[in-house]
Design a protein around this motif. Structure first.
Motif, mmCIF file in Angstrom:
data_model
loop_
_atom_site.group_PDB
_atom_site.id
_atom_site.type_symbol
_atom_site.label_atom_id
_atom_site.label_comp_id
_atom_site.label_asym_id
_atom_site.label_seq_id
_atom_site.Cartn_x
_atom_site.Cartn_y
_atom_site.Cartn_z
ATOM 1 N N SER A 201 0.860 -1.178 0.000
ATOM 2 C CA SER A 201 0.000 0.000 0.000
ATOM 3 C C SER A 201 0.903 1.237 0.000
ATOM 4 O O SER A 201 1.943 1.269 0.658
ATOM 5 C CB SER A 201 -0.900 -0.021 1.220
ATOM 6 O OG SER A 201 -0.208 0.525 2.303
ATOM 7 N N ALA A 202 0.466 2.215 -0.790
ATOM 8 C CA ALA A 202 1.328 3.383 -1.027
ATOM 9 C C ALA A 202 1.758 4.026 0.290
ATOM 10 O O ALA A 202 2.928 4.354 0.471
ATOM 11 C CB ALA A 202 0.595 4.380 -1.888
ATOM 12 N N TRP A 206 5.629 4.460 1.431
ATOM 13 C CA TRP A 206 6.255 5.777 1.652
ATOM 14 C C TRP A 206 6.774 5.895 3.070
ATOM 15 O O TRP A 206 7.835 6.456 3.309
ATOM 16 C CB TRP A 206 5.262 6.919 1.374
ATOM 17 C CG TRP A 206 5.124 7.226 -0.087
ATOM 18 C CD1 TRP A 206 4.015 7.042 -0.850
ATOM 19 C CD2 TRP A 206 6.131 7.749 -0.966
ATOM 20 N NE1 TRP A 206 4.274 7.409 -2.150
ATOM 21 C CE2 TRP A 206 5.558 7.849 -2.245
ATOM 22 C CE3 TRP A 206 7.464 8.133 -0.797
ATOM 23 C CZ2 TRP A 206 6.263 8.320 -3.345
ATOM 24 C CZ3 TRP A 206 8.170 8.601 -1.883
ATOM 25 C CH2 TRP A 206 7.569 8.688 -3.148
ATOM 26 N N PHE A 207 5.985 5.338 4.017
ATOM 27 C CA PHE A 207 6.396 5.393 5.417
ATOM 28 C C PHE A 207 7.750 4.697 5.586
ATOM 29 O O PHE A 207 8.686 5.256 6.154
ATOM 30 C CB PHE A 207 5.311 4.731 6.293
ATOM 31 C CG PHE A 207 5.682 4.659 7.742
ATOM 32 C CD1 PHE A 207 5.577 5.785 8.548
ATOM 33 C CD2 PHE A 207 6.157 3.473 8.300
ATOM 34 C CE1 PHE A 207 5.939 5.724 9.879
ATOM 35 C CE2 PHE A 207 6.517 3.406 9.633
ATOM 36 C CZ PHE A 207 6.405 4.536 10.424
ATOM 37 N N LEU A 213 15.159 6.395 5.278
ATOM 38 C CA LEU A 213 16.096 7.496 4.990
ATOM 39 C C LEU A 213 16.515 8.195 6.277
ATOM 40 O O LEU A 213 17.698 8.466 6.503
ATOM 41 C CB LEU A 213 15.430 8.513 4.068
ATOM 42 C CG LEU A 213 15.608 8.294 2.566
ATOM 43 C CD1 LEU A 213 14.937 9.402 1.784
ATOM 44 C CD2 LEU A 213 17.088 8.239 2.205
ATOM 45 N N ILE A 214 15.506 8.480 7.141
ATOM 46 C CA ILE A 214 15.815 9.205 8.378
ATOM 47 C C ILE A 214 16.787 8.391 9.239
ATOM 48 O O ILE A 214 17.793 8.910 9.731
ATOM 49 C CB ILE A 214 14.513 9.504 9.164
ATOM 50 C CG1 ILE A 214 13.654 10.484 8.361
ATOM 51 C CG2 ILE A 214 14.822 10.068 10.549
ATOM 52 C CD1 ILE A 214 12.288 10.738 8.936
ATOM 53 N N LEU A 215 16.483 7.083 9.399
ATOM 54 C CA LEU A 215 17.352 6.238 10.235
ATOM 55 C C LEU A 215 18.779 6.203 9.685
ATOM 56 O O LEU A 215 19.751 6.282 10.431
ATOM 57 C CB LEU A 215 16.813 4.815 10.310
ATOM 58 C CG LEU A 215 15.534 4.611 11.124
ATOM 59 C CD1 LEU A 215 15.193 3.134 11.208
ATOM 60 C CD2 LEU A 215 15.705 5.174 12.527
ATOM 61 N N GLY A 254 10.267 0.191 -3.588
ATOM 62 C CA GLY A 254 9.392 -0.237 -4.670
ATOM 63 C C GLY A 254 8.322 0.803 -4.961
ATOM 64 O O GLY A 254 8.026 1.131 -6.112
ATOM 65 N N VAL A 255 7.727 1.355 -3.898
ATOM 66 C CA VAL A 255 6.670 2.349 -4.061
ATOM 67 C C VAL A 255 7.230 3.599 -4.725
ATOM 68 O O VAL A 255 6.621 4.201 -5.609
ATOM 69 C CB VAL A 255 6.062 2.701 -2.688
ATOM 70 C CG1 VAL A 255 5.046 3.812 -2.816
ATOM 71 C CG2 VAL A 255 5.421 1.466 -2.103
#
Lengths: 694, 259
Positions: A201-202, A206-207, A213-215, A254-255
């Protein structure tokens, strides 16, 4: 019949999986190289000097070997699982035609053994050549004569390699073939439909992407800012943040790719959408493999840089000042060194006058503990004051504290002795004027310490003896005053010969006699052999001595042990990571072969399909590599600014050249891998065309 | 008269193997297909009907004989010409749909056009019309795994039609569908055939599906065995269906065929 079958199947497998097969050969070479380390010329030589350290290293080797086996096991397991999956129908058919389960099991195991034996037959000779090469090259590099070298075949290393390698293969195959031969024929005959594209699920995607990225950035930040020394908790934090971040990033990627395809595809023609969707599917299904490969590459790059850092850092700082430091009376020393045998070996020898300044002894509160006759009053206060003017750091505060301690008696070195030494290594000599003194330290490996000291001297520092101020020269001297580690000085003063005579209690006995070997002999025999020859002259004389060889030995040991092991692990991880990426791609392409047939039917030509596959391969590799390279840059940055600080005086040019060579090698290896995978992929697509056109 | 002939099959044979292992799949088949025709090809398993269709589709090369599409010999095509023929002159409908399961319906449908250099934007208008006609507007952004079998085959049909080919070749298009979905698909194909005068050649086992055709060729052992023509003005699908079943019974071992 059975063995013919085994041989044919095994040959077919090797042909279809040349990438995996060649990685097995590399693994054998790596195993043998590791296991034969203890028998290499350099290590045998080091055993004679640093036997303790060498035995400790030898205890470490089985551990490193087990770690390598563990990683290779996973690679083998997944490769065989894929192989068995793609041959399921064949096995189902065998069972239906009446083959016994035990025979099927034996068939699979025999194929594995046969392939292992062939890998060993190819890998071992290569490994032997390589280790001989390494052995000769290092021996030449460190000046060990090659006279004692003989071509060697280390039976224990061979047995270790063969047993470990076959065990890994057998265990992997045992686990897999047991499950295959337990299945009912119908389960095997039914072909599995390939995994379907079900988009994450999009929102979830994205989450994962953003949190990943943040981690990852947090891990970079923690590495660069908080890793000052090798702190276990901080390292764990970085591993958790970095590892978790990498996994999440690939999970959500993938998203992100899907979003990009949807945005761009209306404007594009050709196989753009197909190529993009293939990559997206690969990322969605293989995100774990991608993350693991990417992390392995980070470890590989970090290991290799660590090894290179250690090798270049250690190698460059040890300047040879003196070959032997001998303790003994003047008469004894002259007797030995002036003998015919020694004379031709030696270019010069001189006494090293180095001693305590004659001061009173103080207790902790500063009260006089013991008075010495003719004691002098000494103070570092002028140097402490200069240090106090520098920007505050922990190290500077430490140094001020050390120099404020009035209890210690300072070491002093006579100007002539030190100038003899400078002359021997071709450096400019010191010219002390009246009331001038030079500062000396053996702590040259600590770059920060040296920088602070030099800055303080440039500000104009002084010391006081008996109330008289002595100006310190503006730079600090650091060349080793003895052959190895007879004495290590935090600080000492190089003083004029007159002051030396006045300030020490016994000015006539030198600390030791320093011997410098004849350069012609060194050039002719190599340093190591020259020193060993000279040692023979000294051995029976009863004189206490140390030689530069122990310094080289220690140095060489650290260099060889640390760089060898880390570079070995680096290469092994790199091979595994690349093989995983390449194989995952090829598996996916094979599982979706029918798509390419459909595209051919829809009018795509073979070249376009090959091009699409090539861009898929490059993108797939790039996905794993880009994050790995980015993480490695931060990992290497953190490493070199914390626990792996290069010693002062390390030649930057040399480090850059070695790093450059390593980087070029890395790029070349990656290109070779990508090329192999591209070739395999094109071959498969071209084969489709043939069957297609009947 | 020549202008109306879209497809000419002239003495096509296909032989597999050599010497004693020789198998003749097609033993000299000739027929013409006129523009706007809905031609069915029927026959028992192994009769050579799919081999024939594959020869027309250039999936295999005939051993001898010619296949002419608009007077061009397709068996001599190579390289770009062959790719253009496959992508633009024929539309192929497979029994198992053969949609790429990692592409959305929209991407699958415009694939033949993209391969030939048309962008998604340029294809949009044609795509909308086809999607409306085939009732697949709702699934355009879905992946095959999220669609029913019927929807998948209609998406495949849209993909076969998008490049406005001269001829549609369908290999058992209802083979993987239930009767309800088969009917929906055949209604749509039949409508496209009638309204757009689109030529369709369909291989099928299914007498129901065949009854939508305007002419049916029966093949047995690689040869033409019989031909049925629907009288469009007087005959309804039901009576045509009965005639088809009668021929099938003969093909499948009717009294005339008893050895």
């Amino acid at each position: 019949m059975f063995f013919k079958h085994v041989r044919r199947n095994a040959a077919k497998y090797r042909k279809n999986n040349e990438l995996f097969f060649s990685s097995l050969v590399v693994a054998i070479v790596a195993f043998y190289t590791l296991l034969s380390l203890g028998d290499q010329d350099v290590m045998l030589f080091l055993k004679t000097i640093e036997s303790d350290a060498v035995s400790k290293l030898m205890l470490l080797i089985p551990v490193v070997y087990m770690i390598s086996l563990f990683f290779v096991f996973f690679q083998v397991y997944f490769a065989y699982r894929y192989q068995l999956d793609s041959r399921k129908k064949e096995f189902g058919l065998y069972l239906m035609l009446g083959m016994k389960r035990s025979t099927l099991f034996a068939l699979l195991m025999s194929e594995t053994i046969w392939n292992s034996l062939i890998s060993i037959l190819i890998g071992l000779p290569v490994a032997l050549l390589l280790t001989e090469g390494i052995s000769l090259a290092t021996a030449k590099l460190v000046g060990l004569g090659i006279i004692g070298h003989r071509i060697s075949f280390f039976i224990s290393a061979v047995i270790g390699t063969v047993v470990g390698f076959i065990a890994v293969q057998m265990i992997a195959m045992l686990l897999l073939s047991a499950s295959v031969s337990r299945k009912e024929p119908i389960e095997l005959l039914r072909s599995d439909s390939p995994e379907k594209q079900v988009p994450l699920s999009a929102k979830k995607g994205w989450f994962c992407f953003v949190v990943g990225l943040i981690l990852l950035f947090l891990a970079y930040a923690v590495g660069v800012t908080m890793l000052r020394s090798f702190d276990f908790y901080i390292v764990m934090l970085i591993i958790i943040l970095g590892g978790g971040g990498t996994f999440l990033l690939y999970r959500g990627m993938g998203v992100y790719i899907g979003h990009n395809i949807q945005r761009k595809s209306p404007m594009r023609s050709g196989l753009f959408t197909f190529t993009g969707r293939q990559i997206q599917e690969n990322v969605i299904h293989q995100y774990k493999a991608l993350a693991i490969a990417s992390l392995l590459l980070v470890i590989a790059l970090a290991c290799a840089s660590f090894g290179i850092g250690i090798a270049s850092g250690r190698g460059s700082t040890e300047v040879r000042t003196v070959d032997f430091s001998i303790e003994g009376s003047e008469q004894e020393v002259h007797g030995v060194l002036d003998s015919e045998a020694s004379k031709s070996m030696i270019s010069e020898y001189y006494p090293m006058f180095l001693s305590h300044m004659n001061t009173n002894l103080y207790d902790q509160s500063g009260e006089i503990l013991k008075r010495s006759p003719n004691a002098h009053e000494f103070s570092w206060a002028g140097l402490s004051a200069a240090l106090a003017n520098l920007p505050e750091t922990d190290l500077r505060n430490n140094m001020i504290e050390n120099f404020s301690d009035q209890r210690g008696r300072p070491y002093i070195i006579s100007e002539t002795s030190y100038n003899e030494l400078l002359q021997a290594i071709g450096k400019e000599q010191i010219q002390l004027k009246k009331n001038q003194i030079a500062l000396y330290t053996s702590m040259k490996d600590s770059g920060d310490f040296m920088n602070i000291l030099n800055s303080a001297l440039e500000l104009g520092a002084y010391i006081e003896v008996d109330g008289q101020k002595y100006e310190l020269l503006s730079s600090v001297y650091y060349d080793n005053v003895v052959a190895d580690r007879k004495i290590t000085l935090y600080s000492a003063l190089i003083v004029s010969d007159e002051d030396y005579r006045n300030w020490v209690s016994d000015a006539s006995t030198p600390f030791c006699w320093n011997v410098v070997l004849n350069q012609e002999v060194v050039n002719e025999k190599g340093l190591m052999q020259a020193i060993q020859l000279m040692e023979q002259n000294l051995a029976g004389t009863g004189l206490e001595y140390e030689s530069f060889i122990s310094g080289i030995g220690r140095n060489l040991f650290y260099t060889v042990a640390a760089s060898y092991l880390t570079i070995y692990l680096g290469i092994l991880f790199m091979v595994i990571a690349n093989t995983v990426i390449g194989m995952k791609y090829l598996m996916q392409q094979r599982a979706n072969k029918h798509r390419y047939t459909t595209l051919l039917m829809l009018g795509a030509n073979v070249n376009d399909l090959c091009k699409s596959a090539k861009s898929q391969i490059r993108l797939f590799f790039a996905l794993a590599l880009s994050i790995a390279v980015c993480s490695s840059i931060f990992a290497i940055w953190s490493m070199f600014t914390s626990f792996l600080k290069l010693p002062a005086g390390t030649s930057i040019v040399k480090v850059i050249v070695i790093t450059g060579i390593a980087a070029v090698l890395f790029v070349v290896i990656e290109f070779i891998y990508i090329h192999i995978v591209e070739r395999a992929s094109s071959r498969e697509i071209q084969a489709l065309q043939v069957t297609d056109r009947g | 008269m020549n202008l109306d002939r879209v497809l000419q099959v002239e003495g096509v044979t296909k032989v597999y193997g050599k010497g004693d292992n020789k198998t003749e799949a097609l033993r000299g088949i000739s027929f013409d297909v006129l523009e706007g025709e809905f031609l069915g090809i029927m026959g028992a398993s192994g009769s050579g009907k799919t081999t024939l269709l594959n020869c027309i589709a250039t999936m295999i090369k005939p051993s001898s004989g010619r296949v002419l599409l608009k007077n061009n010999d397709v068996s001599s095509f190579k390289g770009v010409q062959l790719a253009d023929y496959r992508g633009q002159e024929i539309g192929y409908l497979f029994q198992e749909f053969e949609l790429l399961d990692n592409l959305t319906a929209r991407e699958n449908i415009i694939l033949p056009l993209s391969i030939h250099g048309v962008t998604g934007h340029q294809a949009e208008q044609g795509l909308k019309e086809l999607a409306n006609r085939l009732d697949i507007t709702d699934v355009l952004d879905k992946f095959p795994s999220q669609m029913s079998g019927g929807q998948k085959q209609r998406v495949a049909a849209a993909r076969a039609l998008i490049s406005k080919p001269s001829i549609i070749l369908a290999d058992e298009p209802t083979g993987a569908l239930d009767s309800k979905n088969s009917k929906v698909l055949m209604d749509k194909l039949s409508a496209i055939n009638k309204e757009q005068n689109k030529t369709i050649v369909m291989v099928t086992h299914n007498a129901n599906a065949a009854s939508y055709c305007s002419r049916i060729l029966f093949i047995q052992d690689g040869r033409l065995f019989h031909e049925l023509r629907k009288n469009i003005e007087t005959e309804n699908s039901n009576s045509f269906y009965k005639r088809i079943v009668t021929v099938m019974a003969q093909l499948g071992g009717g009294s005339a065929n008893v050895l």
